[in-house]
Design an enzyme around this catalytic site. Sequence first.
Site, PDB file in Angstrom:
ATOM      1  CE  LYS A   1      -3.166  -1.152  -0.626  1.00  0.00           C
ATOM      2  NZ  LYS A   1      -3.323  -1.734  -1.990  1.00  0.00           N
TER       3      LYS A   1
ATOM      4  CG  HIS B   1       4.617  -6.124  -1.240  1.00  0.00           C
ATOM      5  ND1 HIS B   1       4.713  -4.810  -1.622  1.00  0.00           N
ATOM      6  CD2 HIS B   1       3.364  -6.533  -1.592  1.00  0.00           C
ATOM      7  CE1 HIS B   1       3.568  -4.432  -2.191  1.00  0.00           C
ATOM      8  NE2 HIS B   1       2.748  -5.457  -2.187  1.00  0.00           N
TER       9      HIS B   1
ATOM     10  CB  SER C   1      -3.809   2.462   2.149  1.00  0.00           C
ATOM     11  OG  SER C   1      -4.035   2.110   0.825  1.00  0.00           O
TER      12      SER C   1
END
Length: 333
Positions: free
Chosen positions: A69, A124, A154
């Site tokens: 995010k 990530h 988010s």
Amino acid sequence: MDGPAEPRIPALWDTQENNISELSQKLSGEYFRYKGIPFPVGIYSPESIRMVENADVQDDDIFIITYPKSGTNWMIEILSLILKDGDPSWIHSVPIWKRAPWCETIMGAFSLSDQPSPRLMSSHLPIQLFTKAFFNSKAKVIYMGRNPRDVVVSLYHYSKIAGQLKDPGTPDQFLQNFLKGEVQFGSWFDHIKGWIRMQGKENFLFITYEELQQDLHGSVKRVCQFLGRPLGEEALGSVVAHSAFGAMKANAMSNFTLLPPSLLDQRHGAFLRKGVCGDWKNHFTVAQSEAFDRVYREQMRGLPTFPWDVSEDASPDPDPSPSPPEASEPPNP
């Protein structure tokens, strides 16, 4: 009449996820741990992460690395346009997750044989789990950071509609889990502190969501310079125009509307939500803001000032009006 993307979709699923319905059935909302880091079951596996750790890297590879995010898909869109000299045909014909496939997913980027060179890949992963071969290569990493207060808001919204993630519970519960690192991919603090150690290396660029928001044109020029791909003003203008929030929101290849509700239930809110900085002030209570600030100051002591640090003097509304959970801006798998 069939649009340009129609023939690509079945091939995408066959190649990248093998069988989308089978994948959807494996999404339990449960997490497993790999070397202490939580990962959602079904999208990732210990084997898929181990494969990344031991994968081969090519010197012209380009990796986009983010904590979830933090604007991953915005950067994918920008790089997709830069690599095509501003020509938008690629971003309008190939889904965003196919243009920069994820390294650590099951059937991830390193298992795909049909990627054009230079390979554009997303991850990530915290630095300690990333591909070992990268650190002895000339491959490039663009690490995109974002105000963790906006990240947590988010991620909370995203957890409401993403089939692979645990139900976030109440905002207070989720905030506590985030601060303790008990969310997918672990601690935001550990993630950014790990990768920021790469600053100063010529194959590493640190850039923030906030910088893109404040000066997209200048940020795109900076990325072009880092990649050694300078663009003329016309091409640069095309990159900026087609990677703007409104353009991405209108692009079916970039707004994730191609995904089925079992993976991503957009009936409860569109993925591309606001595309702004500082929205956390509409969600955090004063008590939540103070709790966050205490942990932030302790965790980030001794680190350089980030763009979001200079704008956090303003307090949130004492009693923000609750809003229904929506999806965040560009999502992650």
